[in-house]
Design an enzyme around this catalytic site. Structure first.
Site, mmCIF file in Angstrom:
data_model
loop_
_atom_site.group_PDB
_atom_site.id
_atom_site.type_symbol
_atom_site.label_atom_id
_atom_site.label_comp_id
_atom_site.label_asym_id
_atom_site.label_seq_id
_atom_site.Cartn_x
_atom_site.Cartn_y
_atom_site.Cartn_z
ATOM 1 C CB CYS A 126 -0.902 0.007 1.229
ATOM 2 S SG CYS A 126 -1.927 1.456 1.326
ATOM 3 C CG LEU A 127 4.438 3.520 -1.802
ATOM 4 C CD1 LEU A 127 4.733 4.086 -0.416
ATOM 5 C CD2 LEU A 127 5.714 2.899 -2.366
#
Lengths: 480, 150
Positions: free
Chosen positions: B85-86
């Site tokens: 999750c970036l």
């Protein structure tokens, strides 16, 4: 000639008849219309217009022109500002006068830091494709980030294919500057992608405009416009969809947008119990023969033993006289606070089921009454064929059926309202009015299904009562 | 255009690799990279070597690369399938970013987990409620899965 008229109004009347002068007749008529001003009397009164795409385009362009003339900016930049500020021209002008630069930064027209400085060499390397081109092949937005035209074009195509239009921004890292419409249209040349872009951008503009709503009907292009952005009933002139102007789902008076959303989510979550409830048959409470409900009316008569009973509570219909009609009211267990958690949970489920069953039942009745409508047609055809009245004589039945649908629709949406109401005198009043409405609706439904003569007096009386009950309830409880 | 960009990036990655990261293209597919990342110093992943895969989609660099951890890792922003999750791998992607910047950002994420924007909810909750315990689990996972010379 009417100067003496105000002395004696009877005289005036006869004067008018004698001389055939109807100017005063029209005058009084005007006063009549004012007296029944629907905006004051009808709790559901709502002024709106149905617009075509071209009309909306024209409306939006008026705002764009106004703003771009006023601030001396390009129309494409005006569009970015308008979209960001929900088309509030005066707010934008006010902010512009106050601090133009801050407004442009906040609206993502200008970069928040100083624009990137560019060296003026003849050849540049595009940071995206790492190819070197002559500098005239490069373009930048207000932020000064230069990229070659080819990369811009592909960037736009990728974004548009993802459904992004007003939200396309500069390609540079952490640069927030938005790409205005003319910049995109200059570089995107494929006609199908251009078409898509124009369609998406139009949708974004309409969605950001507080006075405009797309009709939620399938494949319907109509846009509804209203000055008043309340949860009122809008009807599409083209596809006849009826919806709430504020939230766009099925119209839901007297329940408000937030409550109906909560209710619908709850109903969707509790689908298991809903399945259990949606069994279509019940046993006759007297002779226990299995009965399938095939009409909308809740006043049932067993075809076997002729017993009259209520489909909802299975009680004797005779006890459903308007004053005793309690079938719609939920009776809470008064000692519930002292019961165990388990019992409380059971009580909560019982309460929900009570309201859900009624909600679901009226929904089904509405569907069944559509079938009744078709049956009415056949019945009327037969009557007309056998010489009992003309087609026109029977028309009143259709009017009655559509009024019945309207009333039942409101009744259906009173159940979520009641479910979320706090116990107290107001809820008691609500449930009383709800019960009254329900009783009159069932009466009407019964009468329509069994109308055998062209004698319309009784039925029209019943229609009037039902509609009055409906408006009374809405006047007291519809709060938008 | 994309092939030229991939070529340049690949050359730069092998000539001047970012510290603690190696990225080598697959022999048969120049868009698929085998990545090995060293756990950053001072993080619970220190001492571990983590394998990742990185794929450049057809629209790269207009679309972000797909990156996934192949080695199991205990981290609030990385789920059990290795998905990360970036923001720059999603809506904050900019075509001006590169494979190098993406990998450096992932390395930074290992140093600074963000439990307020979690992908793996159970891990994130642990991180928020009992950070000490979370760090010790992360360390033991690193020893168990990311230390190769065992």
């Amino acid at each position: 000639m009417n100067t003496e008229g105000d002395v004696d109004s009877d005289m005036e009347c006869s004067d008018n008849e004698c001389f055939g002068d109807d100017s005063d007749y029209y005058n009084t008529d005007d006063i009549d219309i004012e007296q029944v001003d629907p905006s004051k009397n009808d709790p559901e009164y709502f002024e709106f217009e149905c617009l075509t795409e071209e009309q909306v385009e024209r409306l939006l362009n008026e705002s764009v022109e106004l703003l771009s003339n006023n601030l001396q900016i390009l129309p494409s930049l005006a569009k970015v500002l308008l979209h960001y500020h929900n088309w509030n021209v005066s707010e934008i002008i006010g902010k512009y006068r106050e601090n133009a630069s801050q407004l442009l930064i906040n609206s993502r027209v200008k970069p928040s830091s100083a624009p990137a400085s560019n060296n003026c060499s003849r050849y540049l390397t595009c940071p995206v494709c790492v190819l070197t081109h002559s500098s005239d092949k490069f373009l930048s937005l207000n932020c000064g980030h230069l990229f070659c035209k080819g990369c811009w074009t592909i960037h736009f195509e990728v974004q548009i294919n993802q459904g992004i239009s007003t939200g396309i921004s500069c390609m540079a890292r952490e640069c927030e500057v938005l790409v205005p419409e003319d910049f995109v249209l200059k570089l995107v040349l494929q006609p199908n992608i251009k078409e898509k872009y124009l369609q998406y951008i139009f949708q974004d503009y309409v969605k950001s405009h507080p006075q405009l709503r797309f009709c939620p009907g399938p494949n319907c292009q109509v846009v509804i416009k209203s000055q008043d952005t309340k949860a009122k009933r809008a009807t599409c002139s083209k596809c006849k969809s009826i919806f709430c102007f504020k939230c766009g789902i099925d119209y839901h008076a007297p329940t408000d947008c937030h409550t109906i959303q909560k209710w619908l989510t709850k109903c969707a979550d509790d689908s298991e119990t809903a399945n259990y409830i949606s069994a279509h048959t019940k046993d006759c409470p007297k002779c226990h023969i299995c009965i399938e409900k095939n009409g909308g009316c809740n006043h049932m008569q067993c075809y076997n033993c002729k017993y009259d009973f209520c489909w909802m509570c299975l009680g004797d219909w005779k006890a459903h006289g308007s004053e005793y009609y309690e079938c719609s009211r939920y009776k809470e267990n008064p000692n519930i606070a002292h019961e165990s958690v388990h019992a409380q949970a059971r009580e909560a489920l019982k309460k929900y089921l009570h309201y859900y069953e009624r909600w679901e039942n009226h929904l089904k009745s509405l569907k069944l009454e559509k079938e009744t409508f078709d049956k009415l047609k056949t019945r009327i055809n037969q009557k007309v064929m056998s010489g009992r009245g003309t087609w026109i004589d029977w028309q009143y039945l259709f009017t009655a059926a559509s009024l019945l649908a309207k009333c039942r629709y409101t009744l259906q949406y009173t159940y979520p309202y009641a479910y979320y109401m706090d116990t107290g005198p107001r809820k008691e009043l609500f449930e009383y009015q709800q019960a009254q409405l329900e009783a009159e609706i069932e009466n009407l439904s019964w009468k329509i299904e069994r109308a055998e003569t062209t004698d319309r007096g009784d039925l029209e009386n019943q229609m009037d009562i039902a509609e009055k009950r409906r408006t009374t309830l809405l006047k007291d409880f519809l709060d938008v | 255009m994309t092939s030229r960009r991939i070529l340049v990036e690949t050359k730069n990655l092998s000539k001047d690799p970012p510290p603690g990261i190696s990225a080598t293209p697959d022999e048969d597919n120049c868009r698929y990279f085998h990545v090995i990342m060293a756990g950053p110093k001072g993080s619970p992943y220190e001492g571990g070597l983590f394998k990742l895969e990185l794929f450049l989609p057809e629209n790269y660099p207009l679309c972000p690369p797909s990156v996934r951890f192949l080695t199991k890792i205990y981290h609030p922003n990385i789920d059990k399938l290795g998905r990360i999750c970036l923001d720059i791998l999603k809506d904050q992607w900019s075509p001006a970013l590169q494979i190098r910047t993406v990998l450096l950002s992932i390395q930074a994420l290992l140093s600074a987990p963000n439990p307020d924007d979690p992908l793996a909810n159970d891990v994130a909750n642990m991180w928020k409620n009992d950070e000490e315990e979370a760090i010790s689990v992360a360390k033991s996972w690193t020893r168990r899965y990311a230390v190769m010379d065992s």
